[in-house]
Design a protein around this motif. Structure first.
Motif, PDB file in Angstrom:
ATOM      1  N   VAL A  10      41.369  37.138  43.568  1.00  0.00           N
ATOM      2  CA  VAL A  10      41.192  37.605  42.186  1.00  0.00           C
ATOM      3  C   VAL A  10      42.581  37.734  41.563  1.00  0.00           C
ATOM      4  CG1 VAL A  10      40.221  39.354  40.665  1.00  0.00           C
ATOM      5  CG2 VAL A  10      39.121  38.880  42.874  1.00  0.00           C
ATOM      6  N   ASP A  11      42.909  36.822  40.660  1.00  0.00           N
ATOM      7  CA  ASP A  11      44.213  36.827  40.007  1.00  0.00           C
ATOM      8  C   ASP A  11      44.075  37.134  38.522  1.00  0.00           C
ATOM      9  OD1 ASP A  11      46.050  36.061  42.148  1.00  0.00           O
ATOM     10  OD2 ASP A  11      45.022  34.137  42.143  1.00  0.00           O
ATOM     11  N   GLY A  12      45.206  37.421  37.895  1.00  0.00           N
ATOM     12  CA  GLY A  12      45.209  37.654  36.460  1.00  0.00           C
ATOM     13  C   GLY A  12      46.364  38.537  36.047  1.00  0.00           C
ATOM     14  N   PRO A  13      46.612  38.645  34.750  1.00  0.00           N
ATOM     15  CA  PRO A  13      47.713  39.453  34.241  1.00  0.00           C
ATOM     16  C   PRO A  13      47.424  40.949  34.342  1.00  0.00           C
ATOM     17  CG  PRO A  13      46.419  38.606  32.427  1.00  0.00           C
ATOM     18  CD  PRO A  13      45.870  37.973  33.665  1.00  0.00           C
ATOM     19  N   ALA A  14      48.435  41.744  34.021  1.00  0.00           N
ATOM     20  CA  ALA A  14      48.329  43.200  34.105  1.00  0.00           C
ATOM     21  C   ALA A  14      47.196  43.744  33.246  1.00  0.00           C
ATOM     22  CB  ALA A  14      49.651  43.834  33.663  1.00  0.00           C
ATOM     23  N   ALA A  15      46.432  44.682  33.821  1.00  0.00           N
ATOM     24  CA  ALA A  15      45.396  45.438  33.104  1.00  0.00           C
ATOM     25  C   ALA A  15      44.272  44.575  32.539  1.00  0.00           C
ATOM     26  CB  ALA A  15      46.022  46.278  31.981  1.00  0.00           C
ATOM     27  N   ALA A  16      44.044  43.417  33.150  1.00  0.00           N
ATOM     28  CA  ALA A  16      42.951  42.552  32.697  1.00  0.00           C
ATOM     29  C   ALA A  16      41.606  42.978  33.272  1.00  0.00           C
ATOM     30  CB  ALA A  16      43.235  41.101  33.080  1.00  0.00           C
ATOM     31  N   GLY A  17      41.649  43.813  34.309  1.00  0.00           N
ATOM     32  CA  GLY A  17      40.421  44.252  34.954  1.00  0.00           C
ATOM     33  C   GLY A  17      40.218  43.652  36.334  1.00  0.00           C
ATOM     34  N   LYS A  18      41.241  42.973  36.848  1.00  0.00           N
ATOM     35  CA  LYS A  18      41.072  42.317  38.150  1.00  0.00           C
ATOM     36  C   LYS A  18      40.914  43.317  39.292  1.00  0.00           C
ATOM     37  CE  LYS A  18      46.025  41.479  38.885  1.00  0.00           C
ATOM     38  NZ  LYS A  18      46.452  42.163  37.631  1.00  0.00           N
ATOM     39  N   GLY A  19      41.653  44.434  39.215  1.00  0.00           N
ATOM     40  CA  GLY A  19      41.532  45.437  40.264  1.00  0.00           C
ATOM     41  C   GLY A  19      40.157  46.088  40.265  1.00  0.00           C
ATOM     42  N   ASP A 126      37.796  30.975  49.642  1.00  0.00           N
ATOM     43  CA  ASP A 126      36.445  30.445  49.423  1.00  0.00           C
ATOM     44  C   ASP A 126      36.050  30.488  47.950  1.00  0.00           C
ATOM     45  OD1 ASP A 126      35.364  30.171  52.344  1.00  0.00           O
ATOM     46  OD2 ASP A 126      36.338  32.122  52.254  1.00  0.00           O
ATOM     47  N   VAL A 127      36.432  31.560  47.270  1.00  0.00           N
ATOM     48  CA  VAL A 127      36.136  31.710  45.843  1.00  0.00           C
ATOM     49  C   VAL A 127      37.377  32.280  45.171  1.00  0.00           C
ATOM     50  CG1 VAL A 127      34.578  32.685  44.111  1.00  0.00           C
ATOM     51  CG2 VAL A 127      33.732  32.253  46.428  1.00  0.00           C
ATOM     52  N   LYS A 128      37.704  31.730  43.998  1.00  0.00           N
ATOM     53  CA  LYS A 128      38.868  32.198  43.256  1.00  0.00           C
ATOM     54  C   LYS A 128      38.457  32.561  41.831  1.00  0.00           C
ATOM     55  CE  LYS A 128      41.879  28.929  45.708  1.00  0.00           C
ATOM     56  NZ  LYS A 128      42.854  27.825  45.535  1.00  0.00           N
ATOM     57  N   PHE A 129      38.973  33.698  41.376  1.00  0.00           N
ATOM     58  CA  PHE A 129      38.747  34.124  40.001  1.00  0.00           C
ATOM     59  C   PHE A 129      40.096  34.307  39.307  1.00  0.00           C
ATOM     60  CE2 PHE A 129      34.959  35.858  42.165  1.00  0.00           C
ATOM     61  CZ  PHE A 129      33.966  35.294  41.376  1.00  0.00           C
ATOM     62  N   PHE A 130      40.119  34.035  38.005  1.00  0.00           N
ATOM     63  CA  PHE A 130      41.267  34.377  37.168  1.00  0.00           C
ATOM     64  C   PHE A 130      40.725  35.243  36.049  1.00  0.00           C
ATOM     65  CE2 PHE A 130      44.659  33.993  34.079  1.00  0.00           C
ATOM     66  CZ  PHE A 130      45.803  33.994  34.885  1.00  0.00           C
ATOM     67  N   ILE A 131      41.127  36.513  36.048  1.00  0.00           N
ATOM     68  CA  ILE A 131      40.593  37.508  35.124  1.00  0.00           C
ATOM     69  C   ILE A 131      41.615  37.757  34.021  1.00  0.00           C
ATOM     70  CG2 ILE A 131      39.595  39.804  34.924  1.00  0.00           C
ATOM     71  CD1 ILE A 131      38.137  37.881  36.883  1.00  0.00           C
ATOM     72  N   THR A 132      41.180  37.684  32.774  1.00  0.00           N
ATOM     73  CA  THR A 132      42.116  37.902  31.677  1.00  0.00           C
ATOM     74  C   THR A 132      41.431  38.627  30.522  1.00  0.00           C
ATOM     75  OG1 THR A 132      43.827  36.843  30.319  1.00  0.00           O
ATOM     76  CG2 THR A 132      41.701  35.700  30.510  1.00  0.00           C
ATOM     77  N   ALA A 133      42.244  39.041  29.549  1.00  0.00           N
ATOM     78  CA  ALA A 133      41.758  39.698  28.332  1.00  0.00           C
ATOM     79  C   ALA A 133      42.909  39.657  27.339  1.00  0.00           C
ATOM     80  CB  ALA A 133      41.335  41.137  28.613  1.00  0.00           C
ATOM     81  N   SER A 134      42.620  39.990  26.093  1.00  0.00           N
ATOM     82  CA  SER A 134      43.667  39.987  25.070  1.00  0.00           C
ATOM     83  C   SER A 134      44.719  41.050  25.388  1.00  0.00           C
ATOM     84  CB  SER A 134      43.059  40.262  23.697  1.00  0.00           C
ATOM     85  OG  SER A 134      42.559  41.592  23.649  1.00  0.00           O
ATOM     86  N   ALA A 135      45.926  40.850  24.846  1.00  0.00           N
ATOM     87  CA  ALA A 135      47.013  41.803  25.093  1.00  0.00           C
ATOM     88  C   ALA A 135      46.678  43.193  24.574  1.00  0.00           C
ATOM     89  CB  ALA A 135      48.302  41.299  24.446  1.00  0.00           C
TER      90      ALA A 135
END
Length: 213
Positions: A10-19, A126-135
């Protein structure tokens, strides 16, 4: 033949909700969870507490990292937000922490979140996600993590958005393991979605993709 343990990146920028997603997904699937960003935050905290600049060589602190460092309650503050980004840009720090991340998931599988999990740490996940949201959405979320429901608006909101954008630039432009979406990662934009809705989407994708392996 024994099935390979399930690894979800699970990847993505800071505070996108990935955690938030990664923790919920791990609980749902009965898998261990690893927040790799916490490793870099802990290294930054060790640097700051030693009176060192996180932009300086932090490899010794990365090698000396202990489990107790990860349990600190002062790792999610603005000073460490910046420090973590600086130490994470150092190749020697990333090399020191890479093995720890891989060993974590080697026997039982795991849900692992960070910024280079699907590209560097577990390129064969096995599965990859990229989680993002507006700044702006991410700035508000990070503010709530630190200050609760205290309003964030006007100049304070602008400053928080600017810091998020600056963090994105540092993470995306670093030479070693930059923040990028893996070619085979599923993009989920979390603006306007509840944590439960994001989890439902992710579970559907895991069910579809994992059955193909």
């Amino acid at each position: 033949m024994t099935a390979r343990p399930l690894v979800i990146a699970v990847d993505g920028p800071a505070a996108a909700g990935k955690g938030t997603l990664a923790k919920a997904l791990a609980a749902k699937l009965g898998l261990p969870y690893l927040d790799t960003g916490l490793l870099y935050r802990a290294v930054a905290r060790r640097m700051v507490n030693a009176g060192l600049d996180p932009a300086d060589d932090a490899s010794a602190e990365a090698q000396a990292l202990q489990q107790a460092d990860l349990a600190r309650t002062d790792l999610r503050v603005p000073e460490i937000d910046r420090g973590a980004s600086l130490v994470a840009a150092q190749p020697a720090v990333r090399a020191a922490l890479l093995g720890r991340q891989r060993v974590f998931a080697s026997e039982t599988g795991a849900v692992v979140d960070g910024r280079d999990i699907g590209t560097v740490v577990f390129p064969d996940a096995d599965v990859k996600f990229f989680i993002t949201a507006s700044a702006s959405t991410r700035a508000l979320r990070r503010h709530r993590q630190v200050a609760g429901e205290t309003p964030l608006e006007g100049a304070s909101l602008d400053a928080a958005v600017s810091e998020i954008v600056a963090r994105d630039a540092r993470d995306s432009s670093r030479e070693t393991a930059p923040l990028v979406q893996a070619a085979d990662a599923v993009l989920i934009e979390t603006d306007g979605l509840s944590a439960a809705e994001v989890l439902d989407k992710a579970c559907e994708i895991v069910a579809l993709r994992h059955t193909r392996h």
